[in-house]
Design a protein around this motif. Structure first.
Motif, PDB file in Angstrom:
ATOM      1  N   MET A  30      -0.427   7.539  10.540  1.00  0.00           N
ATOM      2  CA  MET A  30       0.815   7.633  10.258  1.00  0.00           C
ATOM      3  C   MET A  30       1.453   6.701   9.310  1.00  0.00           C
ATOM      4  O   MET A  30       1.090   5.679   8.277  1.00  0.00           O
ATOM      5  N   ILE A  31      -0.689   5.582   9.469  1.00  0.00           N
ATOM      6  CA  ILE A  31      -0.206   4.098   9.562  1.00  0.00           C
ATOM      7  C   ILE A  31      -0.904   4.222   8.233  1.00  0.00           C
ATOM      8  O   ILE A  31      -0.731   3.747   6.798  1.00  0.00           O
ATOM      9  N   LYS A  66      -0.761   6.577   6.272  1.00  0.00           N
ATOM     10  CA  LYS A  66      -0.343   7.338   4.829  1.00  0.00           C
ATOM     11  C   LYS A  66       1.146   6.015   4.851  1.00  0.00           C
ATOM     12  O   LYS A  66       1.300   6.172   3.691  1.00  0.00           O
ATOM     13  N   ILE A  67       2.043   5.207   5.313  1.00  0.00           N
ATOM     14  CA  ILE A  67       2.542   3.917   5.229  1.00  0.00           C
ATOM     15  C   ILE A  67       1.570   3.526   4.269  1.00  0.00           C
ATOM     16  O   ILE A  67       2.039   2.500   3.039  1.00  0.00           O
ATOM     17  N   PHE A  68       0.358   2.943   4.851  1.00  0.00           N
ATOM     18  CA  PHE A  68      -0.246   1.944   4.003  1.00  0.00           C
ATOM     19  C   PHE A  68      -1.054   2.408   2.543  1.00  0.00           C
ATOM     20  O   PHE A  68      -0.398   1.911   1.298  1.00  0.00           O
ATOM     21  N   LYS A 126       1.133   4.998   0.746  1.00  0.00           N
ATOM     22  CA  LYS A 126       2.309   4.768  -0.226  1.00  0.00           C
ATOM     23  C   LYS A 126       3.028   3.775  -0.896  1.00  0.00           C
ATOM     24  O   LYS A 126       2.843   2.948  -1.379  1.00  0.00           O
ATOM     25  N   MET A 127       2.167   2.536   0.176  1.00  0.00           N
ATOM     26  CA  MET A 127       2.666   0.423  -0.156  1.00  0.00           C
ATOM     27  C   MET A 127       1.221   0.435  -1.068  1.00  0.00           C
ATOM     28  O   MET A 127       2.513  -0.041  -2.071  1.00  0.00           O
TER      29      MET A 127
END
Length: 154
Positions: free
Chosen positions: A104-105, A107-109, A111-112
């Motif tokens: 999840m971390i 994936k968020i990274f 995306k950013m």
């Protein structure tokens, strides 16, 4: 040799790696506590009060006490040889929770980072135009192509 070691130790990536290891160790403790103290008790309650950390098989009875043993710690203190597959189940669950959190971390990274790259690309496109003659990238304010020297429309 000491100066060379100082240079090695003070490199940015070494410090980043050390910080990552410390944070990773702390994160592991948090995940293990979550699994052992929050997640497994309700699961054990649903499964008729089973405590996974005390599920074990005695391979060889202890020297000082032949059992039966009430916990894996009691068996080990008596000198018994045990297979603690309940602890192994807890470890597997901890691993999957850690892997999910890291996924999840990341994936968020990603995306950013994708948004940042897209914004940079849009900014670059706003600053450049394509020469219709040689298809080279040219500054938006240019009136002549620096590659083929053609006159450009504004």
């Amino acid at each position: 040799m000491i100066e060379e070691f100082k240079k090695f130790i003070m490199r940015g990536n070494i410090l980043d790696m050390a910080i990552g290891i410390v944070i990773g160790a702390s994160f592991t403790k948090i995940v293990n506590s979550f699994v052992e103290d929050i997640l497994m008790p309700p699961i054990g309650l649903i499964l008729s009060g089973i405590d996974f950390s005390n599920i074990f098989i005695v391979i060889k009875k202890g020297i000082s006490d032949a059992g039966p043993y009430t916990s894996i710690e009691a068996a080990k203190q008596a000198g018994a040889v045990v297979i603690g597959f309940g602890v192994f189940i807890n470890t597997i669950i901890s691993f999957f929770i850690t892997a999910l959190a890291i996924f999840m971390i990341i994936k968020i990274f990603n995306k950013m980072r994708e948004k940042m790259v897209k914004k940079e690309k849009e900014d670059k496109e706003a600053e450049e135009k394509i020469c219709p003659y040689c298809c080279s990238s040219v500054n938006i304010k240019a009136v002549k192509c620096p590659h083929c020297t053609s006159d450009l429309d504004k």
